[in-house]
Each structure stands twice: as C-alpha cells, then as structure tokens.
Design a protein around this motif. Structure first.
Motif, PDB file in Angstrom:
ATOM      1  N   ASP A  49      -4.990  -0.461  13.868  1.00 20.64           N
ATOM      2  CA  ASP A  49      -3.725   0.236  14.089  1.00 20.64           C
ATOM      3  C   ASP A  49      -4.007   1.739  14.139  1.00 20.64           C
ATOM      4  OD1 ASP A  49      -1.235   1.642  13.576  1.00 20.64           O
ATOM      5  OD2 ASP A  49      -0.381  -0.300  13.043  1.00 20.64           O
TER       6      ASP A  49
ATOM      7  N   THR B  87      -2.017   3.766  11.263  1.00 20.62           N
ATOM      8  CA  THR B  87      -2.362   3.560   9.854  1.00 20.62           C
ATOM      9  C   THR B  87      -3.864   3.456   9.616  1.00 20.62           C
ATOM     10  OG1 THR B  87      -2.237   1.145  10.026  1.00 20.62           O
ATOM     11  CG2 THR B  87      -0.191   2.330   9.541  1.00 20.62           C
TER      12      THR B  87
ATOM     13  N   LYS C 147      -5.427   0.761   9.683  1.00 16.78           N
ATOM     14  CA  LYS C 147      -5.675  -0.547   9.091  1.00 16.78           C
ATOM     15  C   LYS C 147      -5.947  -1.588  10.175  1.00 16.78           C
ATOM     16  CE  LYS C 147      -2.822   0.302   4.991  1.00 16.78           C
ATOM     17  NZ  LYS C 147      -1.669  -0.173   4.175  1.00 16.78           N
TER      18      LYS C 147
ATOM     19  N   GLN D 274      -5.568  -5.258  11.929  1.00 19.40           N
ATOM     20  CA  GLN D 274      -4.603  -6.329  12.122  1.00 19.40           C
ATOM     21  C   GLN D 274      -5.261  -7.455  12.896  1.00 19.40           C
ATOM     22  OE1 GLN D 274      -1.240  -4.554  14.121  1.00 19.40           O
ATOM     23  NE2 GLN D 274      -0.343  -3.772  12.215  1.00 19.40           N
TER      24      GLN D 274
ATOM     25  N   GLN E 130      -4.471 -15.699   4.185  1.00 23.28           N
ATOM     26  CA  GLN E 130      -3.599 -15.308   5.289  1.00 23.28           C
ATOM     27  C   GLN E 130      -2.232 -15.986   5.223  1.00 23.28           C
ATOM     28  OE1 GLN E 130      -5.111 -15.012   9.281  1.00 23.28           O
ATOM     29  NE2 GLN E 130      -7.207 -14.679   8.589  1.00 23.28           N
TER      30      GLN E 130
ATOM     31  N   ASN F 104       1.567 -12.743   1.023  1.00 21.40           N
ATOM     32  CA  ASN F 104       2.317 -11.882   1.937  1.00 21.40           C
ATOM     33  C   ASN F 104       1.562 -10.560   2.030  1.00 21.40           C
ATOM     34  OD1 ASN F 104       4.070 -10.270   3.365  1.00 21.40           O
ATOM     35  ND2 ASN F 104       5.869 -10.706   2.108  1.00 21.40           N
ATOM     36  N   GLN F 105       0.836 -10.380   3.121  1.00 15.00           N
ATOM     37  CA  GLN F 105      -0.025  -9.209   3.268  1.00 15.00           C
ATOM     38  C   GLN F 105       0.766  -7.904   3.351  1.00 15.00           C
ATOM     39  OE1 GLN F 105      -3.375  -9.498   3.078  1.00 15.00           O
ATOM     40  NE2 GLN F 105      -3.183 -11.720   2.861  1.00 15.00           N
ATOM     41  N   ASN F 106       2.049  -7.989   3.626  1.00 14.37           N
ATOM     42  CA  ASN F 106       2.892  -6.785   3.745  1.00 14.37           C
ATOM     43  C   ASN F 106       3.590  -6.426   2.442  1.00 14.37           C
ATOM     44  OD1 ASN F 106       2.335  -6.461   6.555  1.00 14.37           O
ATOM     45  ND2 ASN F 106       3.804  -8.110   6.998  1.00 14.37           N
ATOM     46  N   ASP F 107       3.454  -7.274   1.421  1.00 17.04           N
ATOM     47  CA  ASP F 107       4.059  -7.019   0.124  1.00 17.04           C
ATOM     48  C   ASP F 107       2.972  -6.504  -0.811  1.00 17.04           C
ATOM     49  OD1 ASP F 107       5.110  -7.172  -2.482  1.00 17.04           O
ATOM     50  OD2 ASP F 107       6.487  -8.782  -1.906  1.00 17.04           O
ATOM     51  N   LYS F 108       2.933  -5.184  -1.033  1.00 12.72           N
ATOM     52  CA  LYS F 108       1.857  -4.565  -1.810  1.00 12.72           C
ATOM     53  C   LYS F 108       1.815  -5.099  -3.230  1.00 12.72           C
ATOM     54  CE  LYS F 108       0.040  -0.037  -3.129  1.00 12.72           C
ATOM     55  NZ  LYS F 108       0.238   1.442  -3.035  1.00 12.72           N
TER      56      LYS F 108
ATOM     57  N   LYS G  96       0.461  -8.639  -3.275  1.00 11.75           N
ATOM     58  CA  LYS G  96      -0.966  -8.636  -2.942  1.00 11.75           C
ATOM     59  C   LYS G  96      -1.802  -8.221  -4.154  1.00 11.75           C
ATOM     60  CE  LYS G  96      -4.204  -6.921   0.542  1.00 11.75           C
ATOM     61  NZ  LYS G  96      -4.356  -6.098   1.769  1.00 11.75           N
TER      62      LYS G  96
END
Length: 623
Positions: A79, A82, A84, A86, A144, A148-152, A155
């Motif tokens: 990305d 960011t 990061k 993906q 994966q 939930n990879q988007n929930d810090k 994680k």
C-alpha cells in the motif's frame, strides 16, 4: 506467489508391504475421526467442511493449526500510503487431482503410473480445504481467517496467545510448496530414498517457511508437525531426518529443555515482514517473557529488541554461546543464489559478510558507506539479524551454537540497557601481549617441526597399534601449580621405527596444518605466555584426554592485534560432559567497553583447571 498441490502424493510410511517411499492416491496416515478437545481453544476456528469461521467455544473436539508463509497465499501488494503489505488472491493456485493405475513390471512392488489428471485454478482457502479433506482435518486455525487483521486490539490479543494456539493444536500442518520431488521416474528403492532426502533438504535450503520468524515459533510450540508439499508429505517422525529439522520436529516436552542459544540459531537466520515481529514471534516461545513485552508496533524497534534480548539473557546466559558463521554461510549462500542480489546501499557494516531482510532498505546506525563499498566483494551472503544495531552479547555478529546440552550456574551479572555487567574471574595476557609486528615468533614452519624434541614415550601401544602424535605446548598460567599440556595439531603415526618418527611427521604435516597450528598459538597468546621452545610431540591413544587439554576456538574475530585486550571469562563455564565453553571478550584501545566475540571450548577442562587458583574477580562491561 501461488501454490500447486497434487492430491496424489509421495510419502514415507510403514505398512504390510514394508517401509519405503511411494506415491499414493490417498495419504496412508490421517487424523482420527475425533480429536480430544484440549483445555485451551482459540477464539475462532475454521470449519473445513464449508470453510466457515465459527467460535472456538462452540467446537466440542480438538483442532489443527496451519503454519505457512504469507508470500505463498497470493500476490503481496504494498500500500503506497501506509507502506503495509496486502494480500491479493487472483485465484491462480492449482489443485492437481490424479489417479494411479498398476503397471506391468513384475520386479517392482510399487509399479504405478498416473492415468488421469485434472487441474483446477482455485483460491488459497480452497488449497487449505483440499489438504484438510485429504488428511481428515475437521477444524483448523490459521491467522488470515481467524484473526481480524484490521482490528489492532484483537490482533495484539491473539499474538500474545499464539504459543497457546499452536501448543494445543493436535497437529500443525506446515504448508511448504518448495517441498517437492522433481524426478519421479525411478522404481529403485535406494534412489527413492535419495529423492525424498533431496526433497526434504529443500525445506531448509529453499523454502520461505524456513526463513520466517513466525513459522519458527509455530513449529517449536507444536506437538506434532505434518509437512505438506507440492507432491510429497511427511509427518514429524520422518521429517526429523531432513537437514536442520531434527530439533524442530521434537515434541514440546523436549523443547522445554531448549537453550536460548539453540533457539537463536534458528531465529537469527530468519526474517519477518515487520521488524517488530522478530520480538513478538520469539517472545511467544517464552511465556514468562512475553508478559513483559509491550505489544505495540509503533515503539522503537531497537529499544524493543534490546529489552527483549536482555530478558533472554536473564533467563538463560547461553545467549553468549556463539561463534563464527559456519552453517549460516552454507544456507545463506544457497538462498542468495535463489534471489536477486541486494544493492550495496542496503548493506549494514559488520566484521562479517552480512545480510538485511529482503524487504528492508534500512541501514544500521553508524554505517559508513565508504567502508560498505570496500566490503562489497566479500558480501556474498546475508544473515537477517545483522540489519539491527544490537549489542555484541546478543550474538548479532556470529552464529549461535546449535547445542541443547550446555548449562551454566553463573548468576553474577546484570543487564542495564545495552550493557551487560559481569563480575567473575578471567584470564588475559596483560603482561605479554602478542605483537602483530613480530608474528614470525609464533608462525610455525617445517624447520620448526624438525627442531622440536619428541616426548619420552614409545610411539606405539603395547599391542603394537599406532598412537596419535600431536603437536603440543606446555603452558603455565599464574594460578597454576604445575605446567599443563595443550594439544594443537593431530597426526596419526603407525610406524614403530623411532628413527623414522620425525620424517613421518613432516611428511604428514602439510602447509594447511602448519597454518592451523600457528593460528591456534596466536590466539592462545592473547591469554597466556606462548614460547616455541615449549613445543613438543605428544603421544596418546585415541580418546585419551587424561593428560592434556584441547582448545577449540569459535571466535567472530581472530585478528592478531597488539593494541587490543582479549579476556577469557573462566568464571562463566558452560558445561556439557568433559567439555566446557567460556565466553571471550575484547576491548580495543581507547574503548571503555568490551565486545563479546565468541567462545573457546576446552576438553578436558577439569584437567586444565586442576590445581588452578582463580585470580581475583573483576567486573567487565560488555556492549
């Protein structure tokens, strides 16, 4: 990258037809119909019958876990905003379904050939589904789908419990696409064993799985491992025979005895996409340590690593047990041949040929680009840990010992930030420092050998067999009551003719052996008085260590330097049987702190230090 998985796989399995590699339509060994439910269950699991995520609390039986490299789950896109990674899965994974038919050769017990083949292009989840179907896995955990990879917050919570997830899984499936048999034409059993061995060697030499930090933690914490490749699979009991997999395939009960130096041998040669994961993954191997680690990707990576390595040292001081690159060089040169070379601008400065993470372009603090350009011809391989500006006592400049059997009771040390303070007895040669300008005084020649006197012992045993004739030196430390014998270079003597002795020795002693003996003397001169007139030929039966000691030097720096002070920390013995290792530190002129540069192993250390009075303890500060 995309995976190819063949359903008709090679395997090693003992059955009524015997034990030798063969290809089968279905795996000969699968998981039982029901797996006992462990005390701990992950928050989420994947039900493989429909690949749906469900709560672990709803499952009434055990589960398996997946260990793999993210690189093999699709295209990894960066990305631009960011920075990061993906994952983008374009459905280019392949499942090759095959059937076998019996051939006509009567002299082969396993004479099958592939009759039909069907190829399907699928998503990564479909590969997992097929593998689970083939091995009768009903529930599986993998990051994966289960995190939930988007929930810090979620994680960080799951990362902290990763060791429990893998430790409670019935079997961990290590998905390694590089694990494959290339030539399947041979029907000779011996050749088939070689085929499997060559395929197994690819796990440590070529696979992304062997290069990643998280997969190390996953493998070590797992109770049982199942290695699944493109067209071959192997359970842990067979895979333990493959290169560098023996200790990884051991059970957790055995792992509890792992030394920190053993763990770091495997860890320092591996990479992570995010530098912080180097700590988070390794910390999961030590539950008491991970509780003291702040799970935050925004903190300073160097501060985090120094704090973590300090906790490791306090847990197990075998962190000091390292030496020069040996196996690392072989593994990384192989890896370097399989990937594009890294620009010199990304290479960190160090006394050894080094490496940075393939995904990183950062340079260690204090790097001099002019020096880097001078070092470029020697930088033929890379070791990931050397990307980071870490203290020398972490072993960053060397290769830790792959040794699980050494221990020490020494506790008189402390960690203060980047500095290790140790208070112990030690040996140095403050009064007789080796002078690099007069190296000829310790460099041996064939003329020197001819002038060295022989020991007053017959060069044969009472039964007429030959003895080992070893070049030795008599030394006496200030704390010794009597002189001690240290052997250097071994030459086997089979002749019983005394008059032929010197001639035989000279014939058997080549230039390389002379250089090795000279090197050993030069290193010894850093710690004790060394004089050529104290050299002699020493005879002893093979395996007899009762009247002499042997020194083995595992040092990252061996430069003969008249301005540096070298210290052997004899108060910190790492003991294993008749052998003991002692850390070596070095302080260059003008520096306030010492640098850890490896270890020296002494066999037989009890003989060498008998009648020895330790000098007064000193405090050494190592950075």
């Amino acid at each position: 990258m995309y995976i190819t998985y063949e359903t008709c796989q090679w395997s090693e399995y003992s059955d009524s037809d015997g034990h030798y590699p063969r290809r089968r339509v279905q795996p000969p060994e699968k998981l039982p119909a029901t797996i006992p439910k462990p005390a701990f269950m992950p928050s989420r699991l994947v039900r493989t019958s429909d690949m749906q995520v469900i709560y672990g609390s709803e499952v009434t039986e055990g589960y398996c876990a997946l260990s793999y490299s993210w690189n093999w789950s699709g295209d990894m896109i960066t990305d631009k905003k960011t920075g990061k990674y993906q994952r983008v899965d374009l459905g280019k994974h392949k499942i090759i379904q095959q059937s076998l038919e019996k051939g006509q050769q009567k002299d082969c017990n396993d004479n099958y050939h592939i009759s039909t083949t069907t190829i399907r292009l699928v998503q990564f989840e479909d590969i997992i589904s097929q593998v689970c179907k083939d091995f009768n896995i009903k529930y599986i955990w993998y990051d994966q789908m289960c995190i939930n990879q988007n929930d810090k917050e979620e994680k960080m919570h799951e990362i902290r419990h990763m060791h429990r997830i893998y430790n409670n899984a019935e079997v961990t499936v290590a998905l390694i696409p590089e694990f494959r048999i290339d030539d399947e034409s041979s029907n000779i059993k011996r050749d088939r064993y070689d085929m499997v061995k060559e395929a197994g060697a690819k796990i440590s030499k070529e696979s992304q799985w062997f290069k990643r930090l998280w997969t190390l933690e996953e493998a070590i914490m797992s109770k049982k491992l199942l290695f699944v490749g493109e067209n071959i699979h192997s359970f842990w009991n067979f895979a333990s025979m493959y290169d560098n997999l023996l200790f990884i395939c051991e059970t957790p009960e055995y792992y509890k005895e792992w030394t920190v130096c053993m763990v770091l041998w495997y860890a320092h040669i591996r990479t992570s996409t995010n530098s912080h994961d180097r700590v988070f993954a390794l910390a999961n191997l030590f539950p008491e340590i991970i509780q003291q680690i702040k799970m935050d990707y925004d903190q300073s990576i160097i501060d985090l690593m120094v704090h973590f390595y300090g906790l490791l040292a306090q847990k197990d001081l075998t962190i000091l047990c390292f030496g020069p690159h040996q196996e690392y060089e072989k593994i990384r040169r192989q890896a370097s041949n399989n990937c594009a070379s890294t620009s010199v601008s990304t290479m960190p400065l160090s006394p050894l040929p080094l490496l940075v993470d393939d995904n990183s372009s950062s340079i260690s603090k204090g790097t001099d680009n002019t020096q880097l350009q001078k070092l470029q011809p020697q930088q033929e391989y890379q070791v990931p840990i050397q990307e980071f500006d870490l203290p020398s006592w972490t072993g960053v400049y060397g290769e830790h010992l792959k040794n699980n059997y050494i221990t020490t009771t020494f506790k008189n040390f402390s960690i203060r930030g980047r500095f290790m303070h140790v208070t112990c007895s030690a040996i140095s040669n403050d009064n007789i420092t080796f002078n690099s300008n007069n190296s000829s005084s310790i460099t041996l020649t064939h003329n020197d050998l001819a002038s060295i006197s022989t020991h007053d012992r017959d060069p044969v045993n009472s039964d007429g067999s030959g003895l080992f004739c070893t070049l030795a030196i008599s030394v006496r430390l200030p704390g010794h009551e009597d002189s001690k014998i240290i052997t250097l270079t071994t030459v086997y003597i089979s002749s019983s003719q005394d008059q032929e002795l010197v001639k035989t020795i000279l014939e058997k002693t080549d230039e390389t052996t002379l250089q090795q003996a000279s090197r050993e003397l030069q290193i010894l001169s850093h710690f004790m008085p060394i004089k050529k007139e104290n050299l002699f030929w020493h005879y002893c039966p093979y395996g007899n260590y009762t009247d002499h000691a042997q020194f083995k030097f595992d040092l990252t720096e061996e430069s003969v330097d008249g301005t540096s002070k070298f210290v052997l920390l004899t108060g910190i013995p790492f003991v294993g049987g008749l052998r003991a290792r002692y850390p070596v530190i070095k302080k260059e002129q003008g520096n306030d702190y010492y640098k850890a540069i490896g270890t020296i192993e002494i066999l037989d250390f009890e003989f060498f230090f008998s009648d020895y009075t330790d000098p007064a303890e000193q405090t050494f500060i190592i950075e």
